[in-house]
Design an enzyme around this catalytic site. Structure first.
Site, PDB file in Angstrom:
ATOM      1  N   ARG A  86      47.729  21.621  46.351  1.00 37.32           N
ATOM      2  CA  ARG A  86      46.711  20.619  46.647  1.00 37.32           C
ATOM      3  C   ARG A  86      45.446  20.986  45.868  1.00 37.32           C
ATOM      4  O   ARG A  86      44.697  21.869  46.250  1.00 37.32           O
ATOM      5  CB  ARG A  86      46.438  20.608  48.153  1.00 37.32           C
ATOM      6  N   HIS A 121      41.796  19.034  51.746  1.00 37.60           N
ATOM      7  CA  HIS A 121      42.775  18.466  52.680  1.00 37.60           C
ATOM      8  C   HIS A 121      42.414  17.019  52.972  1.00 37.60           C
ATOM      9  O   HIS A 121      43.249  16.123  52.891  1.00 37.60           O
ATOM     10  CB  HIS A 121      42.789  19.284  53.969  1.00 37.60           C
ATOM     11  N   TYR A 159      37.887  28.777  52.005  1.00 38.82           N
ATOM     12  CA  TYR A 159      39.082  29.559  52.337  1.00 38.82           C
ATOM     13  C   TYR A 159      39.998  29.871  51.148  1.00 38.82           C
ATOM     14  O   TYR A 159      41.022  30.525  51.324  1.00 38.82           O
ATOM     15  CB  TYR A 159      39.884  28.860  53.443  1.00 38.82           C
TER      16      TYR A 159
END
Length: 386
Positions: free
Chosen positions: A278, A282, A291
């Site tokens: 990705r 998100h 993160y």
């Protein structure tokens, strides 16, 4: 096969888990003895077919960029990005037969593009104007599902229905029907997906479980989801499983075509893990810089699925600058139509929420509709009085 599952968040450099790969990141064809069966699946594809795949991927990315911008401008409430996953979606989507049915999650914008769902309709849900956005039966694509993994059970039930209706294993290519359900790596930890695998396996249902392992379930890496590669979870239920390079559009096409052939013929379910990444967030409410690190993102940027297919086209004489310029002009017009169309969307009458609750009339829904009409009428009178 190609031992290329290195880098990223869920696989240590020492991991040599094989995955099906037909086109390397540099655009060269992968010719190995153990991928011959999958090479045969794409042998019929012409340069024009590859160009069509590239076009689908390019327009899907333009859709993604435009939708992200619209959300930032306040035109959408939320948006789930698909950047980096175009090959997995377009490759698998192009392998589908017209009668096959798709159960997407909420990120399968490329699959919906291939199936002909209008780009503006795809954003009605994200704008908060509609509970769905399109007629599922018009495109054989169910509405987006926001509850993680719940649609895997719906897909399996639908596939079992096809089985009982005699639409599987007839030998008639125009009649035999299968189902593909899409979900992410995080969804494989949900009970619904596991229950769907149980039902699909024991009933030999004609369903393909297509997991796009983009390596992050929001901020949780796949190492927090599973101790083994995701495709091994399918094997645990007795479902034939395969891991494919999700950034290789030809490999995704080939693997899905094989899985669909098995389903159409009555051979039962398949679990596909498309190992991808990705590249964006998100959703537009997420900040991936909190993160994951830039080195990981750069590693995967060099494996961009669009750049890979472009390199293949250039290497095989299929890239033409005039054609590329025409595609850019098409993408610009596409973006303009999407922007104008989304901004022009209006909310449907509130009473339409009662229209498709059940397939037939239902006393409780009828009573609730009547109450709502009275409520709206009373409220309108109060508004006038004020």
């Amino acid at each position: 096969m190609k031992n290329d599952a290195t880098g990223g968040s869920d696989v240590a450099p020492a991991d040599v888990t094989p995955l099906v790969q037909l086109v390397a990141p540099d655009g060269s064809r992968v010719v190995e003895a153990d991928n011959a069966v999958f090479r045969e699946r794409v042998a019929h594809l012409t340069v024009e077919d590859l160009r069509a795949m590239y076009r689908d991927m390019a327009l899907t990315r333009r859709f993604d960029d435009e939708a992200t911008a619209l959300q930032r401008q306040g035109e959408l409430a939320l948006y789930a990005q698909s950047r980096g996953q175009e090959a997995a979606q377009v490759g698998s989507g192009r392998a589908l037969a017209g009668q096959d049915y798709v159960f997407p999650s909420y990120r399968e914008h490329g699959v919906l593009h291939v199936r002909g769902v209008d780009p503006v309709d795809r954003l009605r849900l994200y704008r908060g104007e509609d509970h769905g956005g399109w007629d599922p039966n018009e495109h054989n694509v169910h509405l987006y599902t926001l509850v993680i993994g719940s649609h895997a059970l719906h897909a399996t039930g639908y596939a079992m229905g096809l089985q009982r209706d005699g639409l599987v294993g007839t030998g008639d290519a125009a009649r035999d029907t299968a189902v593909v359900t899409y979900f992410g790596d995080g969804a494989t930890s949900q009970g619904d997906v596991n229950e769907a695998l149980v039902f699909a396996a024991v009933n030999n249902a004609p369903v393909v479980f297509f997991c796009q392992n983009n390596q992050w379930a929001i901020s949780e890496p796949t190492t927090k989801q599973s101790r083994v590669p995701i495709y091994k979870r399918g094997e645990g239920f007795g479902v034939p499983s395969v891991r494919v390079d999700g950034n290789d559009v030809l490999a995704c096409y080939a693997v899905t075509a094989e899985a669909l052939e098995r389903a159409h013929s009555g051979g039962g379910p398949t679990f596909v893990e498309a190992y991808t990444y990705r590249m964006g967030a998100h959703t537009t409410s997420d900040d991936p810089t909190r993160y994951r690190d830039r080195a990981e993102e750069e590693h995967w940027r060099r494996r961009d699925p669009l750049e890979r297919l472009e390199a293949l086209l250039r290497a095989e004489g299929g890239w033409d600058e005039e054609w590329a310029a025409a595609l850019q002009a098409e993408a610009d017009a596409y973006g303009e139509r999407l922007r104008d169309g989304v901004r022009a969307l209006g909310a449907p009458p509130a009473e339409t929420m009662f229209d498709n609750v059940y397939a037939t009339d239902h006393a409780q829904v009828t009573a609730e509709r009547a109450w709502f009409r009275e409520y709206e009428a009373a409220t309108a009178g109060e508004e006038v009085a004020r």
